[in-house]
Design a protein around this motif. Structure first.
Motif, PDB file in Angstrom:
ATOM      1  N   LEU A 222     -36.885   1.087 125.315  1.00 55.45           N
ATOM      2  CA  LEU A 222     -35.530   1.507 125.960  1.00 55.45           C
ATOM      3  C   LEU A 222     -35.510   0.746 127.314  1.00 55.45           C
ATOM      4  CD1 LEU A 222     -32.829   2.979 126.162  1.00 55.45           C
ATOM      5  CD2 LEU A 222     -34.343   4.943 126.943  1.00 55.45           C
ATOM      6  N   TYR A 223     -36.315   0.971 128.226  1.00 60.53           N
ATOM      7  CA  TYR A 223     -36.495   0.341 129.646  1.00 60.53           C
ATOM      8  C   TYR A 223     -36.432  -1.167 129.504  1.00 60.53           C
ATOM      9  CZ  TYR A 223     -37.637   4.990 131.561  1.00 60.53           C
ATOM     10  OH  TYR A 223     -37.469   6.240 132.138  1.00 60.53           O
ATOM     11  N   LEU A 224     -37.103  -1.729 128.445  1.00 65.01           N
ATOM     12  CA  LEU A 224     -37.274  -3.344 128.357  1.00 65.01           C
ATOM     13  C   LEU A 224     -35.660  -3.588 128.104  1.00 65.01           C
ATOM     14  CD1 LEU A 224     -38.956  -5.838 128.035  1.00 65.01           C
ATOM     15  CD2 LEU A 224     -39.019  -5.412 125.467  1.00 65.01           C
ATOM     16  N   LYS A 230     -26.120  -7.826 128.591  1.00 64.94           N
ATOM     17  CA  LYS A 230     -25.590  -7.868 127.207  1.00 64.94           C
ATOM     18  C   LYS A 230     -25.952  -8.869 126.361  1.00 64.94           C
ATOM     19  CE  LYS A 230     -22.024  -4.605 126.363  1.00 64.94           C
ATOM     20  NZ  LYS A 230     -20.534  -4.219 126.365  1.00 64.94           N
ATOM     21  N   THR A 231     -25.626 -10.022 127.067  1.00 64.26           N
ATOM     22  CA  THR A 231     -26.102 -11.448 126.461  1.00 64.26           C
ATOM     23  C   THR A 231     -27.595 -11.540 126.087  1.00 64.26           C
ATOM     24  OG1 THR A 231     -24.839 -12.174 128.204  1.00 64.26           O
ATOM     25  CG2 THR A 231     -24.472 -13.454 126.410  1.00 64.26           C
ATOM     26  N   GLU A 232     -28.229 -11.225 127.125  1.00 61.72           N
ATOM     27  CA  GLU A 232     -29.711 -11.408 126.956  1.00 61.72           C
ATOM     28  C   GLU A 232     -30.280 -10.688 125.966  1.00 61.72           C
ATOM     29  OE1 GLU A 232     -33.673 -11.667 129.965  1.00 61.72           O
ATOM     30  OE2 GLU A 232     -31.859 -10.649 130.623  1.00 61.72           O
ATOM     31  N   LEU A 233     -29.694  -9.377 125.962  1.00 62.13           N
ATOM     32  CA  LEU A 233     -30.393  -8.427 125.250  1.00 62.13           C
ATOM     33  C   LEU A 233     -29.871  -9.010 123.525  1.00 62.13           C
ATOM     34  CD1 LEU A 233     -31.590  -5.690 124.339  1.00 62.13           C
ATOM     35  CD2 LEU A 233     -29.286  -4.578 124.754  1.00 62.13           C
ATOM     36  N   LYS A 234     -28.781  -9.336 123.370  1.00 62.34           N
ATOM     37  CA  LYS A 234     -28.332  -9.760 121.968  1.00 62.34           C
ATOM     38  C   LYS A 234     -29.250 -11.123 121.602  1.00 62.34           C
ATOM     39  CE  LYS A 234     -24.312 -10.866 119.447  1.00 62.34           C
ATOM     40  NZ  LYS A 234     -22.906 -11.706 119.324  1.00 62.34           N
ATOM     41  N   LYS A 235     -29.533 -11.875 122.381  1.00 61.38           N
ATOM     42  CA  LYS A 235     -30.581 -12.995 122.142  1.00 61.38           C
ATOM     43  C   LYS A 235     -31.848 -12.436 121.879  1.00 61.38           C
ATOM     44  CE  LYS A 235     -32.151 -16.958 124.293  1.00 61.38           C
ATOM     45  NZ  LYS A 235     -32.907 -16.826 125.600  1.00 61.38           N
ATOM     46  N   MET A 236     -32.289 -11.360 122.577  1.00 62.31           N
ATOM     47  CA  MET A 236     -33.732 -10.891 122.561  1.00 62.31           C
ATOM     48  C   MET A 236     -34.096  -9.889 121.423  1.00 62.31           C
ATOM     49  SD  MET A 236     -35.365 -12.883 124.591  1.00 62.31           S
ATOM     50  CE  MET A 236     -36.941 -12.102 125.016  1.00 62.31           C
ATOM     51  N   THR A 237     -32.849  -9.526 120.921  1.00 61.29           N
ATOM     52  CA  THR A 237     -33.130  -8.186 120.016  1.00 61.29           C
ATOM     53  C   THR A 237     -34.047  -8.539 118.923  1.00 61.29           C
ATOM     54  OG1 THR A 237     -30.821  -7.161 120.624  1.00 61.29           O
ATOM     55  CG2 THR A 237     -31.797  -6.675 118.474  1.00 61.29           C
ATOM     56  N   PRO A 238     -34.016  -9.690 118.113  1.00 61.10           N
ATOM     57  CA  PRO A 238     -35.245  -9.915 117.137  1.00 61.10           C
ATOM     58  C   PRO A 238     -36.356 -10.041 117.731  1.00 61.10           C
ATOM     59  CG  PRO A 238     -33.315 -11.443 116.815  1.00 61.10           C
ATOM     60  CD  PRO A 238     -33.111 -10.761 118.248  1.00 61.10           C
ATOM     61  N   ALA A 239     -36.648 -10.315 118.958  1.00 64.24           N
ATOM     62  CA  ALA A 239     -37.999 -10.626 119.758  1.00 64.24           C
ATOM     63  C   ALA A 239     -38.516  -9.026 119.986  1.00 64.24           C
ATOM     64  CB  ALA A 239     -37.799 -11.437 120.860  1.00 64.24           C
ATOM     65  N   ILE A 240     -37.716  -8.213 120.517  1.00 63.91           N
ATOM     66  CA  ILE A 240     -38.008  -6.850 120.755  1.00 63.91           C
ATOM     67  C   ILE A 240     -38.349  -6.274 119.392  1.00 63.91           C
ATOM     68  CG2 ILE A 240     -37.087  -4.661 121.487  1.00 63.91           C
ATOM     69  CD1 ILE A 240     -35.241  -6.119 123.385  1.00 63.91           C
TER      70      ILE A 240
END
Ligand code: KG4
Ligand code: ZN
Length: 331
Positions: A222-224, A230-240
């Motif tokens: 959650l903290y990560l 928002k855009t970074e999270l969308k891009k990084m969701t598969p990596a997370i």
């Protein structure tokens, strides 16, 4: 001998017809009616809604499991009586008691977690004891020593969230939907072999016991996510998702190896909804032990595993429990 299994502990209404011939257990039908579409919009299972939905379909599901087989030819009914949601459990228990009572059939009550533990027996005939069981579901994360059917000792368990629960909560936090396990594992596959550039903790990886903890991993995720735009999270969701799954698999596998070595076991059994996870299956199958996994259709909640556990229990106890069952949510 013909056995009818009934399962309603959470959000699947399930019934299964099985037959034992010459000591061999055979599944004739395995019907699962899932409520996922009903609960999806709430982001999790709503107990009262679940119980009502079970009541609406339970007789139909039993009827589909029986097919052309007459109820009078059934020798044993096995029903889940806990752990689970009390109102959901009650529907299955009442249906089983009604059918068993009216048709004069023996009834045996089954512990849902034990049934998950035994689910690899549905597609593997000879499994040597002593065995180590890894139960990974939405409600449980346990390491169990198994000397024989009915002889179990829990040697480790989660101190907070169950592993499936952590998958579901992380998916909810990332707005990915419900249930979280299959969605997170799909996104992790999409990430592929790309470097991750992020790291999550592996809680209790090196603790000298067999317990687990997944709540800190969930909070770290959650903290990560919160640190990202928002855009970074969308891009990084598969990596997370991939790193979260890697962390879970690392801990589960390391603790399993640690317990297997300490107790000198012959086989490893794995069961529960999270045992559908591909990464976990691959990692466990690489171990230098005989590892037995359920076929994918028997990883999640189903009534064939209830029929199997009920058959084994009935053989041990020879007890007819028609009027002696109370739903036990905290079993
Ligand atoms: O055993 P189960 O069907 O129900 C309980 O007894 O709890 O387990 C359900 C859990 C859910 O939390 C779901 O997200 C998880 O199993 N699950 C998975 C996968 N498929 C289902 N978790 C990780 N990877 C999967 N592929
Ligand atoms: Zn389950």
């Amino acid at each position: 001998m013909k056995i009818l299994g009934i399962e309603t502990s959470c959000d699947e209404t399930a019934a299964s017809l099985c037959e034992v011939k010459g000591g061999n257990f055979k599944i004739i039908s395995n019907i699962v009616s899932s409520q996922i579409n009903i609960h999806k919009k709430y982001g999790g299972v709503v107990p009262e809604v679940a119980a009502r939905a079970h009541a609406e379909v339970v007789y139909d599901v039993v009827g589909r499991a029986l097919g052309k087989i007459k109820i009078k030819t059934i020798d044993l009914i096995a029903v889940t009586y806990g752990p689970g949601l009390v109102t959901s459990l009650r529907v299955g228990v009442l249906a089983a008691q009604a059918i068993a009572g009216l048709a004069d059939i023996s009834l045996v009550k089954v512990n849902h977690t034990e049934a998950h533990l035994l689910s690899p027996f549905l597609n593997n005939k000879r499994i040597g004891f002593p065995a180590l069981g890894l139960i990974v579901s939405g409600g449980h994360t346990e390491l169990v020593l198994m000397k024989d059917f009915g002889k179990y000792k829990i040697i480790g368990e989660t101190r907070d969230d169950a592993v499936g629960e952590a998958f579901d909560k992380v998916a909810k936090m990332l707005n990915l939907g419900y249930p979280g396990g299959p969605i997170i594992s799909q996104l992790a596959i999409r990430q592929g072999a790309e470097p991750l550039n992020l790291k999550l903790p592996r809680p209790m990886l090196n603790s000298k016991d067999f317990d687990f903890s997944f709540s800190g991993l969930k909070t770290a995720t959650l903290y990560l996510a919160k640190k990202m735009s928002k855009t970074e999270l969308k891009k990084m969701t598969p990596a997370i998702c991939k790193e979260f799954q890697n962390a879970v698999v690392d801990v589960l596998v390391k603790k399993t190896i640690y317990a297997a070595k300490k107790y000198n076991i012959k086989s490893i059994l794995v069961g529960g909804g999270v045992s559908a996870n591909k990464e976990l299956r691959n990692a466990l199958e690489k171990l230098d032990y005989k590892v037995y996994l359920p076929n994918l259709e028997y990883t999640g909640d189903n009534a064939s595993m209830i029929a199997f556990a009920g058959w084994k229990k009935y053989k041990r106890a020879k007890k007819n429990e028609v009027f002696k069952i109370n739903a036990s949510p905290n079993l």
